[in-house]
Scaffold this motif. Structure first.
Motif, PDB file in Angstrom:
ATOM      1  N   TYR A  39      31.966  17.839  -9.496  1.00 15.27           N
ATOM      2  CA  TYR A  39      31.572  18.652  -8.670  1.00 15.27           C
ATOM      3  C   TYR A  39      30.894  19.692  -9.184  1.00 15.27           C
ATOM      4  O   TYR A  39      29.752  20.217  -8.764  1.00 15.27           O
ATOM      5  CB  TYR A  39      32.708  19.304  -7.952  1.00 15.27           C
ATOM      6  N   LYS A  42      27.493  18.893 -10.754  1.00 14.27           N
ATOM      7  CA  LYS A  42      26.532  18.493  -9.626  1.00 14.27           C
ATOM      8  C   LYS A  42      26.107  19.847  -9.071  1.00 14.27           C
ATOM      9  O   LYS A  42      24.789  20.141  -8.943  1.00 14.27           O
ATOM     10  CB  LYS A  42      27.186  17.908  -8.568  1.00 14.27           C
ATOM     11  N   LYS A  43      26.953  20.724  -8.793  1.00 15.60           N
ATOM     12  CA  LYS A  43      26.472  22.248  -8.370  1.00 15.60           C
ATOM     13  C   LYS A  43      25.517  22.912  -9.476  1.00 15.60           C
ATOM     14  O   LYS A  43      24.827  23.540  -9.166  1.00 15.60           O
ATOM     15  CB  LYS A  43      27.681  23.120  -7.926  1.00 15.60           C
ATOM     16  N   GLU A  46      22.235  21.373  -9.588  1.00 20.38           N
ATOM     17  CA  GLU A  46      21.357  21.858  -8.494  1.00 20.38           C
ATOM     18  C   GLU A  46      20.778  22.989  -8.245  1.00 20.38           C
ATOM     19  O   GLU A  46      20.009  23.310  -7.260  1.00 20.38           O
ATOM     20  CB  GLU A  46      22.273  21.679  -7.162  1.00 20.38           C
ATOM     21  N   TRP A  80      31.291  27.826  -4.676  1.00 23.24           N
ATOM     22  CA  TRP A  80      31.694  26.671  -5.547  1.00 23.24           C
ATOM     23  C   TRP A  80      32.229  27.201  -6.848  1.00 23.24           C
ATOM     24  O   TRP A  80      33.145  26.607  -7.659  1.00 23.24           O
ATOM     25  CB  TRP A  80      30.484  25.565  -5.896  1.00 23.24           C
TER      26      TRP A  80
END
Length: 246
Positions: A39, A42-43, A46, A80
């Motif tokens: 997770y 991914k963040k 991105e 996040w």
């Protein structure tokens, strides 16, 4: 480590203290889960390209503001990242302060960072989560100074060469948390060598805390991403810096 439970007191961290070095470093393997790691990666990847700052030996993202001696102008920390700041905060390592600054570094194989201390702009504690690949953190005595005669380091005279001043290594595995406080934060330098393969030797002081690792192991580096979580005590209450509105 379970993020839903555990005590806030530092005594709950006592099983994770690395022994045989000055005070004090905690090493917590598997602090986050594999799903957490995926997770976060991914963040991180991105994030828009302008969020990355390219340096000669790595690239980084800065969240929370730019630390400055006159005070950090606070910036938003995304949700996040706040999730993992909260996990670290629950350990009680920042006392009554909250983590308000996160530096995300990406190191490619062969990249590292020169020996340094984190300096006075931060609360004297730092937490670091390692993602994607391991790293070996090297620890050095400074040149001169009273701590070169620290009996726990078995040295009596100042040493000038980097190799002679290197007294410990810490293996930071994927998903682990490293916490540095007290003398190890303020007196000693740390860095990462610019190599592609790490060889585990008897200077790795947390080897017994790393399951399945032993002296002589050769660990090839992949790209590593680290989250350095800190508190900046001095924060500006408005958007002024050097008398100018930002």
């Amino acid at each position: 480590m379970n993020q839903d439970g555990g005590e806030n007191e530092l005594c709950s961290l006592s099983p994770y203290i690395i022994s045989n070095i000055p005070p004090i470093i905690y090493y917590i393997p598997n602090f986050i889960s594999e799903d957490d790691e995926l997770y976060l990666l991914k963040k991180i990847y991105e994030a828009p390209k302008p969020k990355w700052t390219e340096l000669l030996n790595r690239r980084l993202q800065n969240w929370g503001g730019i630390p400055h001696e006159k005070g950090m102008i606070p910036d938003t920390i995304p949700q996040w990242l706040q999730i993992y700041c909260a996990m670290v905060e629950k350990l009680g390592i920042f006392k009554n302060c909250k983590p308000n600054h996160i530096l995300i570094n990406e190191y490619l194989p062969g990249q590292g960072i020169m020996p340094h201390t984190d300096g006075p702009l931060y609360y004297p504690t730092v937490a670091n989560i390692t993602l994607k690949s391991h790293a070996v953190l090297e620890w050095y005595r400074p040149i001169g100074g009273e701590n070169t005669s620290d009996s726990s380091l078995n040295t009596k005279v100042p040493e000038t060469s980097l190799e002679a001043r290197n007294f410990a290594r810490i293996l930071m595995e994927r998903r682990s948390l490293l916490i540095v406080r007290e003398d190890m934060y303020s007196k000693y330098l740390h860095g990462i060598c610019e190599i592609k393969t790490d060889i585990i030797d008897d200077k790795v002081v947390n080897l017994s805390m790393c399951e399945g690792r032993q002296i002589g192991d050769k660990l090839n580096r992949d790209a590593r991403v680290s989250l350095t979580i800190r508190n900046v005590p001095k924060v500006m209450k408005n958007n002024f810096l050097f008398g100018r509105r930002r």
